[in-house]
Design a protein around this motif. Structure first.
Motif, PDB file in Angstrom:
ATOM      1  N   PHE A 231     -36.543  -7.119   3.001  1.00 30.92           N
ATOM      2  CA  PHE A 231     -36.302  -6.511   4.311  1.00 30.92           C
ATOM      3  C   PHE A 231     -37.502  -5.679   4.757  1.00 30.92           C
ATOM      4  O   PHE A 231     -37.845  -5.646   5.943  1.00 30.92           O
ATOM      5  CB  PHE A 231     -35.047  -5.633   4.223  1.00 30.92           C
ATOM      6  N   MET A 232     -38.162  -4.999   3.802  1.00 34.18           N
ATOM      7  CA  MET A 232     -39.173  -4.002   4.152  1.00 34.18           C
ATOM      8  C   MET A 232     -40.601  -4.541   4.148  1.00 34.18           C
ATOM      9  O   MET A 232     -41.448  -4.075   4.928  1.00 34.18           O
ATOM     10  CB  MET A 232     -39.072  -2.828   3.170  1.00 34.18           C
ATOM     11  N   ILE A 233     -40.901  -5.534   3.294  1.00 34.44           N
ATOM     12  CA  ILE A 233     -42.292  -5.967   3.126  1.00 34.44           C
ATOM     13  C   ILE A 233     -42.962  -6.387   4.447  1.00 34.44           C
ATOM     14  O   ILE A 233     -44.089  -5.955   4.725  1.00 34.44           O
ATOM     15  CB  ILE A 233     -42.377  -7.101   2.080  1.00 34.44           C
ATOM     16  N   PRO A 234     -42.321  -7.222   5.290  1.00 40.20           N
ATOM     17  CA  PRO A 234     -43.011  -7.644   6.515  1.00 40.20           C
ATOM     18  C   PRO A 234     -43.351  -6.497   7.470  1.00 40.20           C
ATOM     19  O   PRO A 234     -44.238  -6.628   8.312  1.00 40.20           O
ATOM     20  CB  PRO A 234     -42.015  -8.619   7.169  1.00 40.20           C
ATOM     21  N   VAL A 235     -42.640  -5.370   7.330  1.00 39.67           N
ATOM     22  CA  VAL A 235     -42.890  -4.246   8.236  1.00 39.67           C
ATOM     23  C   VAL A 235     -44.274  -3.658   8.010  1.00 39.67           C
ATOM     24  O   VAL A 235     -44.844  -3.023   8.900  1.00 39.67           O
ATOM     25  CB  VAL A 235     -41.796  -3.163   8.049  1.00 39.67           C
ATOM     26  N   ALA A 236     -44.831  -3.864   6.819  1.00 42.34           N
ATOM     27  CA  ALA A 236     -46.154  -3.312   6.516  1.00 42.34           C
ATOM     28  C   ALA A 236     -47.256  -3.987   7.316  1.00 42.34           C
ATOM     29  O   ALA A 236     -48.366  -3.454   7.427  1.00 42.34           O
ATOM     30  CB  ALA A 236     -46.442  -3.442   5.022  1.00 42.34           C
ATOM     31  N   ILE A 237     -46.958  -5.140   7.903  1.00 42.20           N
ATOM     32  CA  ILE A 237     -48.002  -5.922   8.569  1.00 42.20           C
ATOM     33  C   ILE A 237     -48.567  -5.194   9.782  1.00 42.20           C
ATOM     34  O   ILE A 237     -49.786  -5.033   9.922  1.00 42.20           O
ATOM     35  CB  ILE A 237     -47.443  -7.302   8.979  1.00 42.20           C
TER      36      ILE A 237
END
Length: 413
Positions: A231-237
């Motif tokens: 859920f959280m990893i793509p938000v770092a982009i």
């Protein structure tokens, strides 16, 4: 020439001036720094501690060369709120640690391959609408807080009065403020709204009376669950891409090329380690900070040691338990009024990313990419179930990356 000037400038700063300016920098960043934990249900004292620790880590990695202070990133507000609701705080911290490691991986890829691949993978037609989703997905939350729906003891009338007064002061300071006042619109809005709430008898000081003067912040250890991590990893982009702009912006102010020295890979690594360290203690992610960039521009305080002082002050204040308890007494409508402007401004940053790219948004390829990112991200679309659910910003970012990769490029590009 400029490097020699900057290098010569640091030793001329007196110790009292460095200490005073460092405390001022923390004041400039303070309002937005504590806003993220207050909106996401995290502990503001922990956020102060992790912002200080994160900033010190960043300056350790970059060898005290960049005048920046790291603090809570607005881009993570919606994902943190959603993750805390679905998975709890410890699992959310595990997801944020993973997001910090994504920064670290990107930094090493930049060190080995440069930045060209990053711009190909994440062009403005992907990054712009993803940033818009981050802001617009939060709009209902801002409105519900501003109208008192999330407050048990504040009715609609008083809530609207508080939220609109806080909003008015924030936008007046942001647009018409001069000097230092222009750098603290959030702080100004909170102070005025809080003062009005005091006069209306809507502030409960019981937590402040019960809190000790000094105490260790309520740290939360992370736990690791695949659903929260995915859920959280793509938000770092989006913040990772914005980081490049932050480094260029602060470099234009100080007349230094921080992409070359200490190098973008080092500044990205500093951000990533700071974010993972913050999650280790239960704090929100740490990234470079636009308010501090504005303060550096105004005060011409180019000495990075000033930010180290600000970081040490933040760590010290984290142990003043009554301050953390006082911050938690701020009424929801006061925060809601400021959020309506804040989240809208995030969406505008995304729009500006698209506009500056200069591509035609009605070209079939761009139309498909932007449309699906916006609708999937804002409309509540989700794929999967149980431990492997993709939705919100995470799904929007992934859809944008895949579409940009598989759709043929238009001839005009």
């Amino acid at each position: 020439m400029s490097e020699h000037v900057a290098a010569a400038q640091a030793p001329t700063e007196s110790l009292p001036r460095i200490l005073l300016t460092g405390a001022q920098m923390l004041f400039v960043a303070f309002g937005a720094l504590v806003l993220v934990p207050l909106l996401t249900g995290l502990d503001p004292s922990v956020a102060l501690f992790t912002a200080g620790i994160g900033t010190l880590l960043f300056h350790g990695v970059t060898r005290v060369t960049v005048p920046v202070f790291l603090a809570s990133s607005f881009a993570f507000i919606a994902p943190i709120q959603g993750s805390v609701a679905n998975f709890g705080v410890p699992a959310t911290m595990g997801g944020l640690m993973a997001a910090g490691l994504v920064y670290v991986a990107i930094s090493q890829a930049v060190r080995m391959k440069g930045t060209a691949w990053l711009h190909r993978l994440l062009p403005p037609v992907v990054v712009g609408p993803v940033i818009m989703v981050i802001g617009l997905a939060l709009a209902p939350v801002a409105v519900s807080m501003a109208t008192g729906e999330t407050s048990d003891h504040i009715d609609y009338g008083p809530a609207i009065l508080l939220s609109m007064a806080s909003l008015l002061v924030t936008l007046v300071l942001a647009v018409f403020g001069r000097g230092l006042l222009r750098l603290v619109p959030i702080m100004g809005g909170i102070l005025v709204g809080y003062g009005m709430a005091l006069m209306m008898g809507l502030v409960d000081f019981t937590p402040v009376h019960e809190a000790a003067w000094l105490a260790v912040p309520a740290f939360t250890a992370p736990s690791f669950h695949w659903a929260a991590i995915l859920f959280m990893i793509p938000v770092a982009i989006a913040p990772a891409v914005e980081h490049i702009g932050d480094m260029i912006a602060i470099g234009s102010v100080t007349r230094q090329n921080y992409l070359e020295k200490p190098g973008l890979h080092r500044t990205l690594l500093g951000d990533g380690l700071a974010t993972s360290a913050a999650a280790l203690f239960g704090g929100p992610p740490n990234t470079t900070y636009s308010e501090v960039t504005g303060a550096v521009t105004l005060t011409r305080a180019f000495d990075p040691r000033i930010m180290v002082v600000a970081a040490c002050c933040a760590v010290g204040l984290a142990f003043v338990a009554k301050l953390g308890a006082l911050l938690q007494t701020i009424p929801g409508p006061v925060m809601g009024g400021i959020m309506t402007l804040l989240f809208g401004s995030i969406a505008v940053v995304g729009m500006n990313t698209l506009v500056r790219a200069g591509h035609s948004l009605t070209a079939p390829r761009n139309l498909v990419v932007v449309s699906l990112i916006l609708v999937f991200g804002i409309g509540g679309m989700q794929f999967g179930g149980g431990q492997f659910t993709l939705q919100g910003v995470s799904l929007a970012a992934l859809v944008g990356i895949v579409l940009n990769w598989v759709l043929p490029r238009a001839e005009e590009e």
